[in-house]
Scaffold this motif. Structure first.
Motif, PDB file in Angstrom:
ATOM      1  N   PRO A 157      44.775  -0.642 124.770  1.00  0.00           N
ATOM      2  CA  PRO A 157      45.421  -0.507 126.079  1.00  0.00           C
ATOM      3  C   PRO A 157      46.881  -0.070 126.010  1.00  0.00           C
ATOM      4  CG  PRO A 157      45.185  -2.821 125.492  1.00  0.00           C
ATOM      5  CD  PRO A 157      44.438  -2.042 124.454  1.00  0.00           C
ATOM      6  N   MET A 158      47.522  -0.230 124.853  1.00  0.00           N
ATOM      7  CA  MET A 158      48.937   0.125 124.726  1.00  0.00           C
ATOM      8  C   MET A 158      49.143   1.486 124.056  1.00  0.00           C
ATOM      9  SD  MET A 158      50.453  -2.247 126.293  1.00  0.00           S
ATOM     10  CE  MET A 158      52.173  -2.025 125.853  1.00  0.00           C
ATOM     11  N   ALA A 159      48.058   2.137 123.681  1.00  0.00           N
ATOM     12  CA  ALA A 159      48.175   3.460 123.070  1.00  0.00           C
ATOM     13  C   ALA A 159      48.395   4.493 124.165  1.00  0.00           C
ATOM     14  CB  ALA A 159      46.935   3.782 122.258  1.00  0.00           C
ATOM     15  N   VAL A 160      49.510   5.193 124.097  1.00  0.00           N
ATOM     16  CA  VAL A 160      49.841   6.229 125.084  1.00  0.00           C
ATOM     17  C   VAL A 160      49.013   7.481 124.830  1.00  0.00           C
ATOM     18  CG1 VAL A 160      51.727   7.669 125.974  1.00  0.00           C
ATOM     19  CG2 VAL A 160      52.169   5.291 125.297  1.00  0.00           C
ATOM     20  N   LEU A 161      48.738   7.745 123.544  1.00  0.00           N
ATOM     21  CA  LEU A 161      48.061   8.968 123.128  1.00  0.00           C
ATOM     22  C   LEU A 161      46.770   8.639 122.404  1.00  0.00           C
ATOM     23  CD1 LEU A 161      51.152  10.645 121.396  1.00  0.00           C
ATOM     24  CD2 LEU A 161      50.563  10.756 123.816  1.00  0.00           C
ATOM     25  N   GLY A 218      42.855   2.634 113.286  1.00  0.00           N
ATOM     26  CA  GLY A 218      41.989   3.430 114.145  1.00  0.00           C
ATOM     27  C   GLY A 218      42.471   4.838 114.395  1.00  0.00           C
ATOM     28  N   CYS A 219      43.574   5.239 113.753  1.00  0.00           N
ATOM     29  CA  CYS A 219      44.093   6.599 113.917  1.00  0.00           C
ATOM     30  C   CYS A 219      43.422   7.516 112.895  1.00  0.00           C
ATOM     31  CB  CYS A 219      45.616   6.613 113.764  1.00  0.00           C
ATOM     32  SG  CYS A 219      46.467   5.692 115.055  1.00  0.00           S
ATOM     33  N   ASP A 242      40.562   4.805 121.000  1.00  0.00           N
ATOM     34  CA  ASP A 242      40.031   4.465 122.319  1.00  0.00           C
ATOM     35  C   ASP A 242      39.893   2.952 122.422  1.00  0.00           C
ATOM     36  OD1 ASP A 242      39.867   7.147 122.845  1.00  0.00           O
ATOM     37  OD2 ASP A 242      37.724   7.301 122.409  1.00  0.00           O
ATOM     38  N   GLY A 243      40.244   2.427 123.573  1.00  0.00           N
ATOM     39  CA  GLY A 243      40.145   0.987 123.777  1.00  0.00           C
ATOM     40  C   GLY A 243      41.431   0.238 123.520  1.00  0.00           C
TER      41      GLY A 243
END
Length: 533
Positions: free
Chosen positions: A482-486, A110-111, A479-480
């Motif tokens: 929950p553990m992604a800081v950025l 998703g990046c 987006d979505g």
């Protein structure tokens, strides 16, 4: 101390790139804060100085780990560069990008915008290659990348041995496929280290819109009403604060960036509250997903000259004269001369082991000091390309002078250990191939050579260590998540005007030493910032 359009916190590999690129816009002011010194020392410029820089508190943060039950309760010391140039000022100077599939996997997670086709132009933009012209290398960038000078004879024996066991020669391991054995390219120019500070920052220092402060220790990001408005820091014992008009960019690295965020009130709310820190953004992923190339080594005695036998007083004196007079000789030698990427299972799509050959038998004690064998010898160090083991970073207290808690289960995933066991046996088979068997006279490590998988696993857990390639503690994600800081633009979720741009943003490890990928991330990060305007 005033206002700046951009404040870059951390003058390491990423920070130097960002300061240089952002200050190319003459109407934008940039402040770069670095806790260490200028990075112009003799040992930093001389490639062989690495052995004296790692573990030296004048140039290295020397961050201790917690006791790690996955490696028998041992503690270790993580080297992180403390000077302009950061770890590129003390590292082994290996230039390596990773596999095409490393970055394609980021995009699949998703990046968006981080697939290999997207990021290759930034590798090319950064690079000034001194080898044969190639479409996979850049020729006009700031970062000097060169074939190594004065290669040691043992390197050819290693290359021949690996080809004899079916691992082919790779003529250019930077084109998206590292599979095979090859001589490395080094971040050097004219026999000297080319750190990010030398490559990017020195040409920019004369710009009126760029301010560089060394000895500036960042305490926290100042956040008001959900917006990053500046940085609180100390310089020469004096508390100071700078205001950011547009953005604050945090580039203090995988082990320190999450600590700065948490001291600023960005991170797991319960942890911050327990330390009396006001929470500005509850981001549970800050400090999680610590990933590292868990490594293990073996070493052999040989009957041909190697660098090990040239490191006595006379050899060092001769090498210094050659270096000072002609920019040649053993003092220009990076720690690693030959590398290989291979599969422990032929059915794997990509190599899962990255091997480095050092023309010395070397080990590091718990303080990070290099211990060298004086007899003719060499060593292999190798690591799992994409480790599954994980750890975390937490604060010890809210005091900026307290080093963070580094709690990594280095071999927490049994799959990593199993791969290293298979790799050790493959490398031992290469040592029995004619090209190496003809020169090897004995074994230094492990001694005796294990006979069973259980004995090999015991060796991995007792002798394994860190590879100084930590990533992932402020990872980006869609987006979505929950553990992604950025987000995928490297912006901190829940706080405006704040980005993290360094190796901590990687969602998954790359199959490579991390300096070149970090510089690539900073090049793309600078573009993302400038495009916003």
């Amino acid at each position: 101390m005033g206002s700046f359009d951009y404040i870059v916190v951390g003058g390491g590999s990423a920070g130097c790139v960002l300061a240089a690129r952002l200050s190319e816009d003459a109407d934008k002011t940039v402040l770069l804060l670095e806790a260490g010194g200028e990075g112009r020392d003799f040992l930093i410029k001389m490639p062989a100085g690495t052995a004296k820089l790692m573990g030296n508190k004048a140039f290295d943060w020397c961050l201790p780990t917690e006791s790690d039950p996955s490696i028998g309760g041992r503690t270790m010391q993580w080297s992180v560069g403390k000077a302009l140039g950061g770890s590129s000022a003390i590292n082994g100077q290996v230039y390596m990008r990773g596999e095409r599939s490393d970055y394609d996997a980021w995009a699949q997670m998703g990046c968006e915008g981080w697939a290999f086709a997207d990021i290759l132009p930034y590798f090319l933009k950064a690079e000034r290659f001194h080898g044969a012209p190639s479409q996979s290398h850049g020729s006009h960038g700031p970062l000097s990348v060169s074939p190594i000078r004065d290669p040691q004879p043992i390197g050819q024996h290693v290359i021949d041995a690996f080809t004899q066991i079916g691992i082919p020669l790779n003529e250019d391991y930077c084109d998206g496929s590292q599979s095979g054995v090859y001589r490395i390219f080094a971040t050097q120019e004219n026999g000297q280290r080319c750190s990010a500070a030398r490559a990017y920052l020195e040409p920019a220092r004369g710009r009126a819109n760029l301010t560089v402060m060394t000895g500036a220790h960042a305490d926290r990001i100042v956040i008001r009403n959900g917006v990053a408005t500046g940085v609180q820091f100390r310089c020469n014992g004096q508390a100071m604060q700078a205001h950011a008009v547009s953005e604050v960019i945090l580039s203090t690295g995988t082990l320190l960036s999450p600590a700065v965020l948490m001291r600023s009130g960005i991170g797991p709310a319960a942890h911050l509250t327990s330390l009396g820190i006001e929470v500005h953004a509850d981001l549970p992923g800050v400090g999680e997903n610590l990933r590292e190339h868990n490594s293990v080594a073996l070493a052999k005695l040989v009957n041909i000259p190697t660098l090990s036998a040239q490191l006595g007083p006379l050899g060092i004196a001769r090498g210094l004269i050659q270096y000072l007079v002609a920019g040649k000789g053993i003092m220009t030698t990076p720690a690693v001369q030959v590398m290989a990427a291979f599969r422990t299972d032929p059915d794997l799509a990509d190599p899962d082991i990255i091997l480095s050959m050092l023309p010395v038998a070397v080990n590091f004690n718990d303080r990070g000091d290099a211990i060298l064998e004086k007899r003719p010898s060499f060593s292999f160090g190798f690591h799992v390309a994409r480790p599954k083991s994980r750890g975390q970073i937490r604060l010890r207290s809210s005091d900026p002078d307290d080093k963070p808690v580094i709690d990594h289960r280095l071999q927490g995933a049994h799959s990593d250990v199993a791969k290293l066991v298979k790799a050790l046996k493959i490398v031992e088979s290469a040592c029995r191939a004619p090209a190496l068997a003809s020169v090897i006279t004995g074994t230094l490590r492990p001694d005796p050579i294990p006979e069973t998988d259980e004995q090999w696993e015991d060796y991995v857990r007792s002798a394994g260590g860190i590879g100084y390639h930590s990533v992932g503690t402020c990872r980006m994600g869609p987006d979505g998540d929950p553990m992604a800081v950025l987000d995928t633009q490297l912006r901190v979720r829940g706080v405006e005007g704040l980005r993290v741009i360094d190796a901590s943003v990687m969602p998954e490890p790359v199959s490579a030493n991390t300096n070149a990928p970090t510089i690539m991330i900073a090049e793309r990060g600078a573009d993302l910032i400038r495009r916003r305007l």
